[in-house]
Design a protein around this motif. Sequence first.
Motif, PDB file in Angstrom:
ATOM      1  N   HIS A 141       0.843  -1.207   0.000  1.00 44.12           N
ATOM      2  CA  HIS A 141       0.000   0.000   0.000  1.00 44.12           C
ATOM      3  C   HIS A 141       0.875   1.252   0.000  1.00 44.12           C
ATOM      4  N   LEU A 150       2.586   1.797  -3.441  1.00 43.71           N
ATOM      5  CA  LEU A 150       1.633   2.374  -4.392  1.00 43.71           C
ATOM      6  C   LEU A 150       1.405   3.856  -4.096  1.00 43.71           C
ATOM      7  N   GLU A 191       3.220   0.547  -9.624  1.00 46.38           N
ATOM      8  CA  GLU A 191       1.881   0.828 -10.130  1.00 46.38           C
ATOM      9  C   GLU A 191       1.125  -0.486 -10.295  1.00 46.38           C
ATOM     10  N   ALA A 192      -0.135  -0.483  -9.880  1.00 50.12           N
ATOM     11  CA  ALA A 192      -0.974  -1.675 -10.026  1.00 50.12           C
ATOM     12  C   ALA A 192      -2.423  -1.283  -9.821  1.00 50.12           C
ATOM     13  N   GLU A 193      -3.307  -1.908 -10.591  1.00 47.31           N
ATOM     14  CA  GLU A 193      -4.743  -1.716 -10.464  1.00 47.31           C
ATOM     15  C   GLU A 193      -5.348  -2.938  -9.762  1.00 47.31           C
ATOM     16  N   PRO A 194      -6.593  -2.816  -9.263  1.00 50.96           N
ATOM     17  CA  PRO A 194      -7.245  -3.993  -8.677  1.00 50.96           C
ATOM     18  C   PRO A 194      -7.233  -5.177  -9.639  1.00 50.96           C
ATOM     19  N   GLN A 232      -4.442  -6.771 -10.328  1.00 51.64           N
ATOM     20  CA  GLN A 232      -3.044  -6.939 -10.725  1.00 51.64           C
ATOM     21  C   GLN A 232      -2.175  -7.262  -9.518  1.00 51.64           C
ATOM     22  N   THR A 273      -1.806  -9.557  -4.581  1.00 53.57           N
ATOM     23  CA  THR A 273      -2.853  -9.149  -5.517  1.00 53.57           C
ATOM     24  C   THR A 273      -3.632  -7.985  -4.928  1.00 53.57           C
ATOM     25  N   CYS A 274      -3.769  -6.920  -5.715  1.00 53.08           N
ATOM     26  CA  CYS A 274      -4.531  -5.751  -5.284  1.00 53.08           C
ATOM     27  C   CYS A 274      -6.026  -6.056  -5.429  1.00 53.08           C
ATOM     28  N   GLU A 324     -10.217  -4.617  -4.467  1.00 48.43           N
ATOM     29  CA  GLU A 324     -10.941  -3.352  -4.382  1.00 48.43           C
ATOM     30  C   GLU A 324     -10.775  -2.723  -3.011  1.00 48.43           C
ATOM     31  N   TYR A 368      -5.772  -6.293   0.106  1.00 44.16           N
ATOM     32  CA  TYR A 368      -4.757  -7.036  -0.637  1.00 44.16           C
ATOM     33  C   TYR A 368      -4.799  -8.506  -0.220  1.00 44.16           C
TER      34      TYR A 368
END
Length: 310
Positions: free
Chosen positions: A107, A110, A116-119, A121, A135-136, A138, A141
């Motif tokens: 966290h 980021l 960089e990572a989106e939910p 990813q 894994t990210c 919503e 983690y």
Amino acid sequence: MSQTRMSLTDAASGVAFTKGHGTGNDFVLIADPDGSRELTAEQVVAITDRHRGVGADGVIRAVPADRLREGQALLEQEPEARWFMDYRNADGSVSEMCGNGVRVFVHFLLAEGLVEAEPGQQVVIGTRAGVKRVTCLEHGYAIDMGPWSYIDAERAQESASDAVVAAHGLQDPRPALSISMGNPHTVVPVESQADLQALDLSQAPTVEPAAQHGTNVEFVAAFEPLIREGVGRIRMRVHERGVGETQSCGTGACAAAAAMRAWAGSEGSDSWLVEVPGGLLAVDFVQNEDGTEHVVLAGGAELGFTGTIG
């Protein structure tokens, strides 16, 4: 500075930090992109002091993996693990890793724009317990914690216990089961939720035989029923080596679920909810194609505030 205690300013003057927590397990996080901020044990103790310092269960330094010998070895196996989680307990001792700390660490990476990572990813990091894939989600983690194991497999399989633990608030010493999650844990079942609440963990439990490098001690009580809609439910309190009682322990929750599943036998489950004083964690046991069983830990992470020491 007193003769017996390093002051916070002397500990790390001018260092920018962020305070964060995962289900109440709190950390001071420091970004060290050039690898020049290695902290001594005395400095960590000063920073984590809850009366004279920032206060925390531990310090996490985010350092490029290629700046540490342990990180360099991991990069040879996994080039994506560019950031290494250099974790120290509140007493300054080095720890292999921390499950709650991994979530907060990612966290932080980021938030700082270091990855960089989106939910959906993954972020891959290095720890002293190996490479961890996170894994990210919503809202939080999920960490592939890797395989778990019995510390003394022969004794564990013979009697479902390999140690005896005494603690303030326990009427008698109780049998316990030692689990490795890359760091050592000793899991102790208690009879009821009331017994769990009555424990005094302000003093370290006594574990026999004593672990060579110390151990985290988890006390667990089952809910009734233990399994509801296919999910096991337990409540846990933990005394962490080098820290004391904490609000949560991620690797401890995994160890507690593994031990409880072993004790439950055919009535157990591969999915568990572990309630800790700081919140709720989810633990799942996943069979991989290579035949190994990995543990996946899921939960939230929050950053509270930033500051500069001195």
